[in-house]
Motif scaffolding. Sequence first.
Motif, PDB file in Angstrom:
ATOM      1  N   THR A 168      39.254 -44.665 -45.363  1.00 53.10           N
ATOM      2  CA  THR A 168      40.036 -45.713 -44.581  1.00 53.10           C
ATOM      3  C   THR A 168      40.328 -46.614 -43.488  1.00 53.10           C
ATOM      4  O   THR A 168      40.683 -47.597 -43.440  1.00 53.10           O
ATOM      5  CB  THR A 168      41.248 -44.906 -45.538  1.00 53.10           C
ATOM      6  N   ALA A 169      40.437 -45.970 -42.769  1.00 54.03           N
ATOM      7  CA  ALA A 169      41.004 -45.983 -41.183  1.00 54.03           C
ATOM      8  C   ALA A 169      39.469 -47.556 -41.028  1.00 54.03           C
ATOM      9  O   ALA A 169      39.168 -47.998 -40.410  1.00 54.03           O
ATOM     10  CB  ALA A 169      39.870 -45.362 -39.740  1.00 54.03           C
ATOM     11  N   ARG A 170      38.095 -47.109 -41.415  1.00 54.02           N
ATOM     12  CA  ARG A 170      37.394 -48.417 -41.138  1.00 54.02           C
ATOM     13  C   ARG A 170      37.089 -49.389 -42.186  1.00 54.02           C
ATOM     14  O   ARG A 170      36.611 -50.253 -41.787  1.00 54.02           O
ATOM     15  CB  ARG A 170      35.724 -47.150 -41.747  1.00 54.02           C
ATOM     16  N   MET A 171      37.990 -49.134 -43.277  1.00 49.46           N
ATOM     17  CA  MET A 171      37.958 -49.929 -43.820  1.00 49.46           C
ATOM     18  C   MET A 171      39.101 -51.200 -43.232  1.00 49.46           C
ATOM     19  O   MET A 171      38.874 -52.595 -43.419  1.00 49.46           O
ATOM     20  CB  MET A 171      38.372 -49.952 -46.146  1.00 49.46           C
ATOM     21  N   LYS A 172      39.512 -50.666 -43.054  1.00 44.02           N
ATOM     22  CA  LYS A 172      40.696 -51.674 -41.971  1.00 44.02           C
ATOM     23  C   LYS A 172      40.046 -52.337 -40.694  1.00 44.02           C
ATOM     24  O   LYS A 172      40.552 -53.622 -40.376  1.00 44.02           O
ATOM     25  CB  LYS A 172      42.656 -50.801 -41.571  1.00 44.02           C
ATOM     26  N   GLY A 173      39.372 -51.196 -39.964  1.00 42.48           N
ATOM     27  CA  GLY A 173      38.201 -52.071 -38.382  1.00 42.48           C
ATOM     28  C   GLY A 173      37.741 -53.312 -39.861  1.00 42.48           C
ATOM     29  O   GLY A 173      37.440 -54.164 -39.021  1.00 42.48           O
ATOM     30  N   LEU A 174      36.893 -53.351 -40.314  1.00 45.37           N
ATOM     31  CA  LEU A 174      36.126 -53.898 -40.768  1.00 45.37           C
ATOM     32  C   LEU A 174      36.439 -55.145 -41.688  1.00 45.37           C
ATOM     33  O   LEU A 174      36.103 -56.179 -41.884  1.00 45.37           O
ATOM     34  CB  LEU A 174      35.566 -53.569 -42.443  1.00 45.37           C
ATOM     35  N   LEU A 175      37.875 -54.722 -42.242  1.00 45.42           N
ATOM     36  CA  LEU A 175      39.001 -56.679 -42.729  1.00 45.42           C
ATOM     37  C   LEU A 175      39.088 -56.832 -41.402  1.00 45.42           C
ATOM     38  O   LEU A 175      39.700 -57.788 -41.909  1.00 45.42           O
ATOM     39  CB  LEU A 175      40.020 -55.819 -43.651  1.00 45.42           C
ATOM     40  N   ASN A 176      39.664 -56.232 -40.061  1.00 47.62           N
ATOM     41  CA  ASN A 176      39.723 -57.585 -39.518  1.00 47.62           C
ATOM     42  C   ASN A 176      39.176 -57.953 -38.609  1.00 47.62           C
ATOM     43  O   ASN A 176      38.766 -59.072 -38.441  1.00 47.62           O
ATOM     44  CB  ASN A 176      40.082 -55.925 -38.171  1.00 47.62           C
ATOM     45  N   ASP A 177      38.014 -57.055 -38.409  1.00 57.12           N
ATOM     46  CA  ASP A 177      36.147 -57.809 -38.522  1.00 57.12           C
ATOM     47  C   ASP A 177      35.969 -58.946 -39.392  1.00 57.12           C
ATOM     48  O   ASP A 177      35.376 -60.085 -38.872  1.00 57.12           O
ATOM     49  CB  ASP A 177      35.474 -56.784 -37.546  1.00 57.12           C
ATOM     50  N   TYR A 178      35.884 -58.964 -40.649  1.00 61.52           N
ATOM     51  CA  TYR A 178      35.472 -59.817 -41.457  1.00 61.52           C
ATOM     52  C   TYR A 178      36.657 -59.847 -42.378  1.00 61.52           C
ATOM     53  O   TYR A 178      36.464 -59.772 -43.983  1.00 61.52           O
ATOM     54  CB  TYR A 178      34.099 -59.115 -41.835  1.00 61.52           C
TER      55      TYR A 178
END
Length: 214
Positions: A168-178
């Motif tokens: 879930t943490a990685r999902m948040k990061g990816l949503l910010n970047d992409y």
Amino acid sequence: MDVLIDNADVLFRAFGVTLKLLLVSGLLSLLFGTVLAAMRVGPVRVLNVAGTVYVNIFRNNPLLILLLLLFFGLPKLGIHFSYFNLNVLALTLYTSPFICEALRAGVNSIPIGQAEAARSIGLGFTQTMRHVVLPQAFRAVVPPVASVLIALTKNTSLVSIFGLLDLTARMKGLLNDYPSQLWWIFIGIALFYVVIVELISLGAALLERRWRIA
């Protein structure tokens, strides 16, 4: 789909964190939940009451409150754990009562004659539970215990708030970047959780088939 391929190494590391968190907290929850179930069905009044109070408190409060209490309360008491251990502690404390209640239902489903027969040949309460009652109870509660572990899988997503780089943490990061790849990111992360849940369901089905009583 390029966002998933380009970040596959990051996603698989996050998957490993989630899986490790699930395995450790799940195993500890099974152990502690079994102890709680034994306390609740045991003849010792003090342990029975203590187990009942614990289950009622932790089962009827949100996991988020427990996480906040541990993360901000323990340091004030001078108790410090790593992010991983704190999350494991919170998930174990929260999940154990549900395991306990599933097992207690299984224990109550065992005919009373089984325990009486065990006592008649000289077995004490602990021996009766370990050798006679609990083995049969575990056979009866495979589906509800699997459901608790599936719920635990979903609850691991809350650890992203408290310092662990899980899925879930990685999902948040990816949503910010992409931000333009929202749907692919959601689908990719969801598939990881689906894999875990399907593995738990498959394991439960295999255990049911192996332990099926004619």
